[in-house]
Design a protein around this motif. Structure first.
Motif, mmCIF file in Angstrom:
data_model
loop_
_atom_site.group_PDB
_atom_site.id
_atom_site.type_symbol
_atom_site.label_atom_id
_atom_site.label_comp_id
_atom_site.label_asym_id
_atom_site.label_seq_id
_atom_site.Cartn_x
_atom_site.Cartn_y
_atom_site.Cartn_z
ATOM 1 N N ARG A 322 3.411 2.227 2.935
ATOM 2 C CA ARG A 322 3.750 3.458 4.152
ATOM 3 C C ARG A 322 5.280 3.162 4.496
ATOM 4 N NH1 ARG A 322 0.774 4.034 9.225
ATOM 5 N NH2 ARG A 322 1.621 6.160 7.931
ATOM 6 N N ARG A 324 8.049 4.202 3.072
ATOM 7 C CA ARG A 324 8.755 6.015 3.052
ATOM 8 C C ARG A 324 8.645 6.578 4.304
ATOM 9 N NH1 ARG A 324 9.216 2.700 -0.477
ATOM 10 N NH2 ARG A 324 7.070 3.352 -0.916
ATOM 11 N N GLU A 325 7.061 6.860 4.470
ATOM 12 C CA GLU A 325 6.381 7.869 4.955
ATOM 13 C C GLU A 325 7.069 7.558 6.754
ATOM 14 O OE1 GLU A 325 2.536 7.850 3.998
ATOM 15 O OE2 GLU A 325 1.569 7.544 5.996
ATOM 16 N N ILE A 629 12.788 15.468 -0.364
ATOM 17 C CA ILE A 629 11.588 16.478 -1.479
ATOM 18 C C ILE A 629 12.548 17.443 -1.955
ATOM 19 C CG2 ILE A 629 10.400 14.244 -1.161
ATOM 20 C CD1 ILE A 629 8.381 16.773 -0.986
ATOM 21 N N GLY A 959 -0.239 9.507 2.600
ATOM 22 C CA GLY A 959 0.847 9.665 1.628
ATOM 23 C C GLY A 959 1.786 10.442 1.588
ATOM 24 N N ASN A 960 1.318 12.322 2.007
ATOM 25 C CA ASN A 960 2.444 13.394 1.330
ATOM 26 C C ASN A 960 4.006 13.553 2.241
ATOM 27 O OD1 ASN A 960 0.742 13.998 3.131
ATOM 28 N ND2 ASN A 960 0.517 15.995 2.135
ATOM 29 N N ALA A 962 5.777 11.411 2.604
ATOM 30 C CA ALA A 962 6.741 10.555 2.233
ATOM 31 C C ALA A 962 7.774 11.273 2.063
ATOM 32 C CB ALA A 962 7.108 9.402 1.520
ATOM 33 N N LEU B 186 -2.500 6.447 -1.504
ATOM 34 C CA LEU B 186 -2.076 7.181 -1.729
ATOM 35 C C LEU B 186 -2.521 7.515 -2.722
ATOM 36 C CD1 LEU B 186 0.564 9.297 -1.545
ATOM 37 C CD2 LEU B 186 1.797 8.281 -3.552
ATOM 38 N N ARG B 209 5.525 2.918 -4.421
ATOM 39 C CA ARG B 209 4.222 1.983 -4.051
ATOM 40 C C ARG B 209 3.881 1.407 -4.662
ATOM 41 N NH1 ARG B 209 1.494 5.443 0.783
ATOM 42 N NH2 ARG B 209 2.928 6.481 1.666
#
Lengths: 1080, 277
Positions: A322, A324-325, A629, A959-960, A962, B186, B209
């Motif tokens: 996790r 980077r999130e 992103i 996870g989105n 990140a 994820l 990941r």
């Protein structure tokens, strides 16, 4: 006696050790009830402050009045320096007093003391008819009483005491008075062989001793400050008698020891003869002392983590998956610059990035701009015995990161155990100042808990690994300033950073070296770490770019000096003040739903962080400054999703966002011309220039070329921008903006739509577009959202033209000339808008999303649940376009934005129809459905959407986040609350509202800005709306469904819930002050 | 000196069991490992006789150790495979009693359930059985986006590196299944605000990941939708995958491991099972 603490800066400094005289300073005298001051001092002890009483009297006197009232582990922070420097008491963990130091006089010294006192007494008595007493039973000193008949003169009567004592001595025949007695004591001590006699006087007595208060202060410096490694600058000493009295030094003057520099000395006494240099005289006596102590408590609380858990984002442990999130969620930003919440030492899971708004770089043959990653200013690594500390499950004893959303401060606590069992405790703190956007601040404290070893701390500014846009740092060595110049890879923008550090090492000798490498510039600090001794580094970094100044390096260097001079506490306080101001305006109080409060606070924090009121050349990109992103591109998210938050809470930021569009107007006009249209065709994805930044195609993960149609087809952004312009104008009445930019934006966007529309028969149509529903991305005709917004855009342009013609004729003439308005053009626009095709409706009133939509294969989205991906992924693109599956709010978006133009029936029927077909494959969608559901009274449904929107970034299995947080969803969440649950509508003639709170929510309170007036609203579910108007004038307000009321400001009004609806506002007589909208 | 890495192959003397021998030889060769041929018997035979009995006497064998042990077959194989230097067990899904209707024989079942090390399973009815010249070039590794699968991925990449394989990571979006709840999961992006940005970012994050590859392993991420097992079989067939590596939790009980069961039943390439947890 006044206390001038307010005019000093002393209450902005956080002291770690506070030592003070007792009698006359902390209390009026030793007889008074000291429980109030004890409670305050105990609070400081609990906050970790070292408190030391420095007194001439014995321990029992102080213990009886003060220290016996305190119990608990915090009492270990308390010390009593008694008997005028001869004793130091501390307390063990059971609060039992322990003698830590005692000066024991030898028999010979005691004899000498007796002899000196007796000689002085005899001298005075011999030269007068006075009776002089000697008090023998004092540790290491003798007191010669000059006025035995006045037993306990209070400090407050010092003037009278001086007069009476002098009179007694002189009338009795000792003409030299008190000063003469003092000098006599000095002389006789020397003669008798008492080498280092300490002669003091409180006027009533001349004291001859072996110690004085300076011994207590020196003990604190050596044993406490050095042991705890507290800097002298964080040491405060207070007394009431520093200045000379009756010709000799005041009794507290001895606390002002000359050797250490940086201790702050404060007198709260009357000091009739002034205070010595270096002592700050505040006056005010014990009341002032109390005030200062309370300020210290307030300051510590202010600098500490917010205690409301709904304002805290906490991540315990370390989950590399996790990471980077977490970095996105924990980002600190101030609109000018954002830094992801990365580990300072970096590891292979880090996606370290600092992004500066407007610092774009272009890459690839298409020349698409993307936000450049600036040098990493966080980089800090700690070494123990030459080995770097690295975070992993094996070595981690504790690891916790906290983002204080209320104060905009990131903290990290890490306890690391190496293979030899050595535990190091490290605290990090960082913030990017909201008060001073160029100031980036970090603090790191390192404590070897159970060992002593060589320590090294490496900190600097460097390229970060994995940067997708390469910058070229050029390190320049300065004296105390480290600086670094970098360039975006296309050479367009210079970014300069300068760093200064300050080390709080106490008595530890910290060596500093500067190291320059290709990838950056670093300071190496090394010291012999000692068990339990803390070393703290403050790192000040300043950032400037060539966007703001011709010589960014010079600006950064000069600025870093200035901020380092102000110091971390001061900068942090200014930063916290700025955040407080923003929360004061944007904070939400919500009763009954702690989770929702947390989602809202998280969203508002990131929205505030993203906006920059000072720069009209930037706007808010899809992920703000928290991730890379979306390349920092600006979409319709800015105007439709985030702008309303700023319009209502910080109009200056909203204005700057719209001015960004105005400054990109030339590019938008070029875009239109290139596509064969007139007016302004704003880019679907916009960066610095305003040119289209949407790629024509991308490569899929399997190497397939996938065309991207949004840049060509999602024209609705042009009307979305116009919507933002009108929304701002409507809510603020900012005529200056309308004249300078707003009207032109409306006219040029309207002109685009006119050229974009095709006449078929008697109506106008917009062909081959893509609406917000991107599942139908191959070009549809007559998208309801696009057509309706386009017509609305034209109508608002006409309205703006009418306003200018009516009230600002000169500006209208200038604008007409500037945009080359042709005769009859406006008439044509009017006709076209009136005849714009607004979509077909079914018999039941359902609006068709686009021409032919109803003939597509029908489906019910619920039939596909559960699923692990959006529907177009499950069905595949080719199948999806043939169905009525909708990606996100499209018609429903119009039901919200254009509510006034639609019938209630069309809204209800269309919502029900599209809800069953909408996949919410975009984070922009749930809050919009929730908003319309709420307005329709579907409160449970509305709340379910609200929860979904609130968890978009905060759920830990998505996870989105990140690549950055979802700012549009956050703006949507805020809108659902304000425009949905509170039912607020910004209408052309008034602010309208109709609150409906779900059953779980008991109360909602917030503030809004409306035409320069602040409205404070408090809604008690199904009972009452209280509305407080600040400033002055009349504010037009309407309960939805009722007539507009002109409410006089300032004033407070209420509307009651009766018979299932809200009644009109009526004044609440005599009601003043805040509605206390922060209580939950 | 460090002992050389090993590949374990259990043989029971049946022709079916020996069908996995080619694959075992091949991976031992490519991984520069010793082949540990293990058979369980209470009456040890002289080596030439045993080789004949196992049906491998005529094969060119280079670097091997023959183990004849008494006791329970599963115990013996698992114990040998658990030695520190063992890379993998290679075995036929069935031994003496091959029944096409069953996914795996009871000995094979015992071995895969109890092994903590990877097990390569060879279906005896595969159209083309790997021989000693087999050189796997492409491995298909499905990832469901759960942290447990990520843990298995490290082992899969290690094996791929040793075998010199490229890896195709496949993630299958599914209908009828909820997203994993474990922190750090994820799956396919739930929200694709602007797909051309989101997909590349998702792929980058997914690989960061779950598939931090050794530098020598070439990785490719594939995203498919549908029934995971079918998509993997299809991918393996259409893209010439040489083997499939699957993470699993060690239970083939009713209602569990549907994907593995389906692949076991249909695969035409060797399947490596990697235990998680």
């Amino acid at each position: 006696m006044s206390c001038s603490v307010d005019s000093s800066r002393i209450d902005r400094h956080r002291f770690e050790i506070i030592a003070f005289d007792w009698d006359g300073t902390a209390v009026k005298n030793r007889e008074v009830d000291a429980s109030a001051v004890t409670a305050v001092l105990e609070e400081l002890l609990k906050l970790g402050v070292t408190i030391a009483v420095i007194t001439g009297t014995n321990f029992n006197n102080i213990d009886r009045q003060f220290s016996s009232l305190i119990a608990g582990p915090h009492k270990q922070n308390l010390f009593i320096g008694a008997n005028r420097g001869s004793e130091i008491y501390g307390f063990d963990r059971n609060s039992v007093p322990v003698v830590l130091f005692r000066r024991e006089a030898t028999a010979e010294e005691n004899q000498l003391l007796d002899r000196v006192a007796e000689v002085v007494k005899s001298d005075i008595e011999r030269r007068s008819d006075l009776i002089i007493n000697i008090i023998y039973d004092r540790l290491n000193r003798r007191k010669i009483d000059l006025i035995p008949e006045w037993e306990k003169p209070p400090k407050s009567r010092i003037g009278e005491l001086i007069t009476r004592t002098q009179k007694r001595l002189r009338d009795g025949g000792f003409k030299e008075g008190i000063g003469g007695a003092f000098d006599l004591a000095v002389k006789r001590s020397r003669e008798q062989g008492l080498a280092d006699a300490r002669i003091t006087s409180d006027v009533k007595h001349i004291e001859v001793g072996l110690t004085d208060k300076s011994d207590s202060i020196r003990w604190l410096i050596t044993e406490i400050a050095r042991r705890q490694n507290v800097s002298q600058a964080d040491f405060l000493v207070l007394g009431d008698e520093f200045g000379p009295i009756a010709g000799f030094d005041g009794s507290d003057f001895h606390m002002a020891v000359p050797e250490p520099e940086g201790i702050t000395y404060v007198s709260v006494g009357k000091e009739p003869n002034g205070v010595p240099a270096g002592v700050l005289h505040l006056g005010g006596g014990p009341a002032c002392f109390m005030k200062l102590m309370k300020r210290q408590i307030g300051l510590r609380r202010r600098l500490a983590v917010t205690d409301d858990p709904s304002f805290l984002l906490v991540e315990e442990g370390f989950n590399p998956l996790r990471e980077r999130e977490i970095e996105s969620l924990f980002a600190v930003s101030n609109g000018y610059l954002g830094t992801r919440g990365s580990l300072e030492e970096r590891n292979r899971h880090s996606g370290t990035a600092t992004l500066i708004a407007g610092v774009y770089d272009s890459d690839g043959p298409e020349g698409l701009e993307q936000l450049a990653i600036s040098p990493d200013w966080l980089y800090t690594r700690i070494y123990v015995s030459g080995r770097p500390l690295a975070l992993n499950a094996r070595t981690m004893v504790e690891h916790e990161r906290t983002l204080d959303l209320k104060k905009g401060v990131y903290r990290r606590h890490w306890r690391y155990r190496d293979k030899n069992g050595r535990v190091t405790s490290i605290h990090f703190l960082r913030f990017v100042s909201l008060a001073d956007p160029h100031a980036l601040i970090m603090r790191v404290s390192v404590l070897p808990e159970n060992y002593s070893a060589m320590m090294r701390l490496e900190t600097g500014m460097s390229e970060c690994e994995g940067c997708r846009t390469s910058l070229q740092p050029v390190a320049e060595k300065g004296d105390s300033i480290l600086s670094l110049r970098a360039k975006t890879s296309d050479g367009g923008i210079n970014v300069s950073m300068a760093q200064r550090t300050r080390v709080h090492q106490g008595s530890i000798d910290v060596k500093r070296k500067v190291r320059i490498e290709d990838g950056g510039i670093f300071e190496d600090l090394s010291w012999q770490g000692e068990m339990g001794r803390l070393v703290t580094l403050e790192k000040y970094v300043s950032v400037y770019t060539s966007r703001e100044t011709a010589d960014p390096l010079k600006s950064a260097s000069s600025h870093v000096n200035e901020i380092a001079g102000r110091g971390l506490t001061e900068l942090l306080l200014e930063h916290i003040d700025s955040w407080e101001e923003r929360w004061e305006s944007a904070g939400i109080s919500l009763g009954g739903d702690p989770s929702a409060r947390r989602w809202l606070n998280f969203s508002i924090y990131h929205l505030i962080s993203a906006g920059n009121p000072h720069d009209e050349r930037v706007s808010i990109s899809a992920r703000g400054l928290t991730g890379t992103i979306y390349r920092g591109h600006i979409f319709w998210d800015a105007e439709i999703f985030t702008l309303p938050f700023f319009v209502f809470t910080h109009p200056a930021t909203a204005r700057a966002m719209l001015m960004y569009r105005y400054h990109t107007l030339p590019a938008a006009k070029n875009n239109a011309a290139a596509a064969g249209y007139q007016g302004a065709m704003f880019a679907w994805e916009s960066a610095e220039s305003g040119q289209e930044m949407t790629p024509k195609a991308v490569l899929s993960s399997s190497g397939e070329v996938v065309p991207v149609t949004a840049g060509e087809l999602e024209d609705h952004i042009i009307a979305d921008i116009a919507y933002g312009v009108w929304f701002y104008w409507n809510a603020t009445g900012d005529t200056g903006f309308l004249l300078a930019a707003g009207a032109e934006l409306l006219m040029e966007t309207a002109r685009f739509w006119v050229s974009r529309s095709k006449k078929r028969g008697d109506s106008y149509h917009i062909l081959r577009v893509e609406g917000p529903d991107e599942y139908h991305d191959e070009g549809v005709d007559d998208n309801f959202y696009t057509n309706s917004m386009a017509a609305w855009n034209i109508e608002r342009a006409l309205e703006a033209a009418a306003i200018l013609k009516r009230s600002h004729r000169d500006e209208w003439s200038a604008l007409s000339a500037r945009i080359g308005l042709k005769a009859g053009e406006l008439r044509h626009w009017q006709t076209l808008a009136a005849k714009m095709f607004r979509g077909a409706e079914t018999q039941s009133g359902v609006i068709e999303q686009f021409a032919g939509y109803f003939s597509l294969d029908d489906l019910d989205i619920h039939d596909y649940e559960p699923k692990t991906a959006p529907l177009d992924v499950i069905l595949g693109h080719d199948r999806t376009v043939k169905t009525q599956a909708v990606k996100q709010a499209d018609v429903v978006m119009a039901l919200y934005l254009l509510e006034r133009e639609l019938s209630g029936e069309a809204i209800r029927e269309s919502f029900n129809y599209y809800e069953r077909r909408t996949d919410h494959g975009s984070s922009l969608s749930p809050a919009m459905y929730g908003l319309v559901a709420t307005r329709l009274g579907l409160l449970d449904k509305g709340l379910a959407y609200f929860r979904r929107a609130g968890r978009i970034d905060l759920a830990n299995n998505m996870g989105n986040a990140a690549g950055g947080v979802h700012l549009a969803a956050m703006g949507g969440l805020w809108q659902q609350l304000i425009m949905g649950f509170a039912g607020v509508r910004a209408e052309s003639d008034c602010l309208c509202m109709y609150p409906r709170l779900p059953g779980k929510w008991t109360r909602l309170a917030f503030k809004l800005h409306w035409h320069g007036c602040t409205l404070e609203l408090e809604i008690i579910r199904n009972r009452v709306i209280r509305l407080k108007l600040e400033e002055s004038g009349e504010v037009p307000v309407r309960i939805f469904g009722c007539e507009v009321q002109q409410l006089a400001a300032p004033g407070t009004f209420s509307s009651e819930w009766k018979a299932g609806t809200w009644g009109e506002f009526t004044p609440i007589p005599g009601r003043t002050g805040s509605l206390d909208g922060r209580k939950n | 000196m460090q002992e050389k890495a090993g590949i374990v192959i259990p043989l029971d003397g049946s022709r079916t069991a020996a069908l996995a021998f080619g694959a075992a030889q091949a991976v031992a060769e490519v991984m520069d490992a010793v082949l540990h041929i293990v058979t369980v018997t209470d009456q040890p035979l002289p080596e030439p006789e045993l080789m004949g009995k196992l049906g491998i006497d005529r094969l060119p064998l280079r670097d091997f150790v023959l183990h004849q042990e008494p006791g329970d077959v599963v115990d013996v194989v698992v114990s040998l495979a658990s030695r520190q230097n063992m890379l993998m067990t290679v075995m036929s899904s069935h031994g003496e009693t091959f029944n096409q209707g069953s996914l795996i024989g009871h000995i094979g079942m015992g071995i895969i359930q109890r092994s903590t090390y990877p097990v390569m399973v060879i279906r005896p009815d595969m159209k083309k059985l790997p021989d000693s010249n087999w050189r796997p070039r492409k491995a298909l590794v499905p990832l469901n986006g759960s942290p447990a699968a990520a843990a298995a991925m490290d082992r899969a990449l290690q094996l791929a590196e040793l075998m010199g394989c490229e890896v195709d990571v496949i993630h299958v979006a599914m209908q009828g299944q909820k997203r994993p709840r474990a922190a750090g999961s994820l799956t396919s992006p739930m929200y694709l605000d602007y797909p051309h940005h989101e997909w590349s970012a998702w792929a980058e994050e997914f690989m960061a990941r779950f598939a931090r590859r050794p530098p020598s392993v070439k990785l490719r991420l594939l995203h498919r939708e549908g029934v995971p097992a079918d998509q993997m079989i299809k991918q393996a067939e259409e893209n010439g995958e040489d083997l499939i590596m699957l993470a699993w939790q060690g239970s083939l009980e009713k209602g569990r491991a549907r994907t593995i069961k389906r692949i076991l039943a249909k695969t035409e390439v060797p399947l490596i099972l990697i235990k998680t947890g």
